[in-house]
Design a protein around this motif. Structure first.
Motif, short mmCIF file in Angstrom:
data_model
loop_
_atom_site.label_atom_id
_atom_site.label_comp_id
_atom_site.label_asym_id
_atom_site.label_seq_id
_atom_site.Cartn_x
_atom_site.Cartn_y
_atom_site.Cartn_z
N VAL A 242 -2.57 10.29 -2.18
CA VAL A 242 -3.98 10.65 -2.37
C VAL A 242 -4.30 11.86 -1.51
CG1 VAL A 242 -6.36 9.86 -2.21
CG2 VAL A 242 -4.56 8.21 -2.64
N ALA A 243 -5.11 12.77 -2.04
CA ALA A 243 -5.58 13.92 -1.27
C ALA A 243 -6.98 14.28 -1.72
CB ALA A 243 -4.66 15.11 -1.46
N PHE A 244 -7.86 14.57 -0.76
CA PHE A 244 -9.21 15.01 -1.07
C PHE A 244 -9.23 16.52 -1.22
CE2 PHE A 244 -10.86 10.92 -0.03
CZ PHE A 244 -12.06 10.87 -0.70
N PHE A 245 -10.06 17.00 -2.16
CA PHE A 245 -10.33 18.42 -2.28
C PHE A 245 -11.22 18.83 -1.11
CE2 PHE A 245 -8.68 18.50 -6.48
CZ PHE A 245 -8.52 19.83 -6.82
N PRO A 246 -11.07 20.05 -0.61
CA PRO A 246 -11.93 20.52 0.48
C PRO A 246 -13.41 20.52 0.12
CG PRO A 246 -10.05 21.98 0.21
CD PRO A 246 -10.03 21.02 -0.94
N ASP A 247 -13.74 20.58 -1.18
CA ASP A 247 -15.16 20.60 -1.58
C ASP A 247 -15.84 19.25 -1.41
OD1 ASP A 247 -14.28 19.01 -3.69
OD2 ASP A 247 -14.80 20.44 -5.24
N LEU B 170 -7.44 13.83 -5.63
CA LEU B 170 -6.26 13.77 -6.50
C LEU B 170 -5.42 12.55 -6.15
CD1 LEU B 170 -5.04 17.47 -6.23
CD2 LEU B 170 -6.37 16.45 -8.09
N VAL B 171 -4.78 11.99 -7.17
CA VAL B 171 -3.83 10.90 -6.97
C VAL B 171 -2.55 11.28 -7.69
CG1 VAL B 171 -3.31 8.48 -7.43
CG2 VAL B 171 -5.63 9.15 -6.76
N GLY B 172 -1.45 11.34 -6.96
CA GLY B 172 -0.14 11.57 -7.56
C GLY B 172 0.42 10.23 -8.02
N VAL C 58 0.86 -1.17 0.00
CA VAL C 58 0.00 0.00 0.00
C VAL C 58 0.90 1.23 0.00
CG1 VAL C 58 -1.77 1.26 1.28
CG2 VAL C 58 -1.77 -1.25 1.30
N ASN C 59 0.64 2.18 -0.88
CA ASN C 59 1.45 3.40 -0.95
C ASN C 59 0.89 4.53 -0.09
OD1 ASN C 59 3.33 2.30 -2.72
ND2 ASN C 59 2.07 2.79 -4.48
N ASP C 60 -0.45 4.64 -0.05
CA ASP C 60 -1.07 5.70 0.73
C ASP C 60 -2.49 5.30 1.06
OD1 ASP C 60 -1.21 8.13 2.05
OD2 ASP C 60 -1.39 9.36 0.25
N VAL C 61 -2.97 5.78 2.21
CA VAL C 61 -4.37 5.59 2.62
C VAL C 61 -4.85 6.90 3.23
CG1 VAL C 61 -4.37 3.10 3.00
CG2 VAL C 61 -3.67 4.60 4.84
N VAL C 62 -6.06 7.31 2.86
CA VAL C 62 -6.63 8.54 3.42
C VAL C 62 -8.12 8.36 3.69
CG1 VAL C 62 -4.98 10.09 2.31
CG2 VAL C 62 -7.13 9.59 1.18
N PHE C 63 -8.59 9.09 4.67
CA PHE C 63 -10.03 9.21 4.91
C PHE C 63 -10.55 10.35 4.05
CE2 PHE C 63 -8.69 7.33 8.94
CZ PHE C 63 -9.72 6.43 9.20
N SER C 64 -11.79 10.21 3.59
CA SER C 64 -12.44 11.35 2.95
C SER C 64 -12.67 12.41 4.00
CB SER C 64 -13.78 10.91 2.33
OG SER C 64 -14.69 10.52 3.34
N SER C 65 -12.98 13.62 3.57
CA SER C 65 -13.18 14.71 4.52
C SER C 65 -14.41 14.49 5.40
CB SER C 65 -13.24 16.05 3.81
OG SER C 65 -14.01 15.95 2.64
#
Length: 130
Positions: free
Chosen positions: A94-99, A104-106, A47-54
Motif C-alpha cells: 500500500v502507498a498513499f499519494f502525496p495529494d 495505491l494497492v499492489g 497481514v501483508n502491509d500496513v501504512v499510515f496515511s500522510s
C-alpha cells in the motif's frame, strides 16, 4: 503457533510505530514509551502491509484474506473494508499519494489498484479510480 511480524511502519513525525503479523493482528505502539496503544485482529490470515496515511489519521492494511482494511489511528476502529475476493486477489503493498486524496494497492495478480479518498467521510470510498 509462532507469530511472525511481517511488516511495519512509522507514523509521520515518528511518534507511533505500527506492525502487522502472520496471524492477522495489527498493533500500534508509542515509540518513546514502548506502550501498546491498541491491537486488533484485522485479517483472517497474515497481514501483508500496513501504512499510515500522510496525515497520520488513518491506517490501511492488506492481508491474505482478500481484504483491504481502513482504520482510525486513534482507536483501531475499522471504518471501511474493500473486498477483493471476487477477483481472487490479495493486496501486497500500500502507498498513499502525496495529494492525500488517494492510495495505491499492489496486488498478487500484478495489478496496481487506485482508490480515492471520500472527502466528506474522510476515509476511502469503495470505488476504484481509473
Amino acid at each position: 503457533m509462532n507469530v511472525s511480524w511481517i511488516c511495519g511502519n512509522l507514523s509521520p513525525g515518528g511518534r507511533l510505530v505500527l506492525a502487522g503479523s502472520s496471524d492477522g493482528t495489527i498493533r500500534l505502539w508509542e515509540t518513546t514509551s514502548g506502550r501498546e496503544i491498541w491491537n486488533i485482529n484485522a485479517h483472517k490470515d497474515g497481514v501483508n502491509d500496513v501504512v499510515f496515511s500522510s496525515t497520520g489519521r488513518l491506517i490501511i492494511s492488506t492481508g491474505n484474506d482478500n481484504r483491504i482494511r481502513i482504520m482510525t489511528t486513534d482507536d483501531g476502529k475499522i471504518v471501511d473494508n474493500i473486498d477483493l475476493s471476487t477477483s481472487k486477489d490479495n493486496g501486497r503493498s500500500v502507498a498513499f499519494f502525496p495529494d492525500r486524496m488517494s492510495f495505491l494497492v499492489g496486488s498478487t495478480r500484478g495489478v496496481i489498484l487506485h482508490f480515492a479518498i471520500d472527502e466528506k467521510r474522510g476515509y476511502p470510498a469503495l470505488q476504484k479510480k481509473g
